[in-house]
Design an enzyme around this catalytic site. Structure first.
Site, mmCIF file in Angstrom:
data_model
loop_
_atom_site.group_PDB
_atom_site.id
_atom_site.type_symbol
_atom_site.label_atom_id
_atom_site.label_comp_id
_atom_site.label_asym_id
_atom_site.label_seq_id
_atom_site.Cartn_x
_atom_site.Cartn_y
_atom_site.Cartn_z
ATOM 1 N N HIS A 162 0.841 -1.206 0.000
ATOM 2 C CA HIS A 162 0.000 0.000 0.000
ATOM 3 C C HIS A 162 0.876 1.256 0.000
ATOM 4 O O HIS A 162 2.066 1.190 0.301
ATOM 5 C CB HIS A 162 -0.929 0.031 1.223
ATOM 6 C CG HIS A 162 -2.125 -0.869 1.090
ATOM 7 N ND1 HIS A 162 -2.100 -2.189 1.473
ATOM 8 C CD2 HIS A 162 -3.373 -0.637 0.598
ATOM 9 C CE1 HIS A 162 -3.285 -2.734 1.227
ATOM 10 N NE2 HIS A 162 -4.075 -1.816 0.690
ATOM 11 N N LYS A 166 -0.689 4.950 4.468
ATOM 12 C CA LYS A 166 -1.548 3.995 5.186
ATOM 13 C C LYS A 166 -1.056 3.818 6.622
ATOM 14 O O LYS A 166 0.133 3.620 6.855
ATOM 15 C CB LYS A 166 -1.575 2.650 4.453
ATOM 16 C CG LYS A 166 -2.567 1.675 5.066
ATOM 17 C CD LYS A 166 -2.893 0.541 4.121
ATOM 18 C CE LYS A 166 -3.884 -0.430 4.739
ATOM 19 N NZ LYS A 166 -5.182 0.173 5.031
#
Ligand code: NAD
Length: 279
Positions: A162, A166
């Site tokens: 990600h 995040k």
């Protein structure tokens, strides 16, 4: 064609709320009409047209701070991408108003999940931390693969990647993939999950599901589940390239849910991916 399904968006000023308004306006899922838009009473977008705020065209629906009034207008379904606390506080209101409820909000604590489960005794609710069709198909495939491979020497590892912003790891989707694998193997994920490895963890036991989180740049979200045996490795992967796929999943759920029996449904039910799913 019948009357359009009237959708109330909760969290309408947020990224997902705006995507929902935009995708309703562009007819991504036919038969839906934006009927209400609610956000925090102190949001700077209160009073603005929800369609214009989402960067499409005016839809004649102003973003309001009054959830009670929006529910009193009797939408067919509410789609909620707000905050864990706001979603939990909305649960008894949805139940009392009898409004079908699609919940995409994540980060829910046990008490907040319980509030949603209580509401689902009175109204139909879809709750899913990832509403993309592809990821939900991956859940079903991972469970099926684990069931076929269990007891045959295939080690399961889950790798997710990600963007650098995040905050949580492993991702909620990775954990849900772990649940799917554990279910297929007939294991309890809490007893078998290992979050990363470093130092000298020793030889890998058979009954283990490993998680590995990679962070960097603007990666929207990649998940790979591998089943590695002596001599071969099976990999099942999903790559998200746009967040719209999540909003479209929520709209599929909004089109599917009104008129269903009160219960807590998942996206597997909406998409017909679970054995025994309501059609
Ligand atoms: P965001 O911060 O951009 O938007 C959230 C919106 O909710 C904001 O406009 C905020 O003002 C509003 N809000 C907060 N309290 C509220 C209240 N009491 N009443 C009404 N509105 C309120 O966040 P986002 O990226 O749009 O994500 C929203 C939620 O959805 C998060 O929990 C996120 O993790 C989750 N999410 C889920 C999926 C999925 O597929 N299920 C996909 C993306 C995001």
């Amino acid at each position: 064609m019948g009357a359009p399904t009237k959708v109330l968006v909760v969290g309408a000023a947020g990224r997902m709320g705006q995507a929902i308004a935009r995708l309703i306006a562009t007819g991504a899922i036919p038969g839906l009409e934006l009927a209400g838009a609610v956000d925090r009473a102190d949001s700077p977008l209160i009073g603005q047209d929800a369609g214009a705020a989402a960067g499409v065209r005016p839809l004649g629906v102003k973003i309001s701070g009054d959830l009670d009034a929006a529910l009193a207008a009797r939408p067919d379904v509410a789609v909620d991408f707000s905050s864990h606390a706001a979603t939990a506080a909305a649960a008894p209101k949805m139940a009392a108003a009898g409004i079908a409820w699609v919940v995409g909000t994540t980060g829910l604590g046990p008490d907040e999940k319980e509030a949603i489960a209580q509401a689902a005794q009175k109204v139909p609710v879809v709750l899913s931390a990832n509403m993309s069709l592809g990821v939900n198909l991956l859940f079903a495939l991972v469970e099926q693969a684990a069931r076929a491979l269990q007891g045959r020497g295939y080690d399961c590892e889950i790798i997710e990647r990600h963007h650098r912003r995040k905050k949580d790891a492993p991702s909620g989707t990775a954990l849900f993939l772990g649940e799917a694998a554990a279910k297929g193997y007939g294991w309890n994920l809490r007893e078998t999950a290992v979050d990363g490895r470093s130092g000298l963890p020793g030889e890998r036991p058979e009954k283990e599901i490993g998680f590995h989180a990679v962070r960097g740049g603007d990666i929207v979200g990649d998940h790979t589940v591998l089943f590695a045996a002596d001599g071969e490795c099976v990999e099942l992967s999903h790559r998200a390239t746009s967040r719209d796929t999540l909003a479209i999943g929520a709209l599929r759920a909004a089109a599917w849910l009104p008129g269903r029996a009160p219960a807590l449904y998942g996206m597997g039910d909406v998409l017909g991916l679970n054995p025994g799913s309501p059609a």
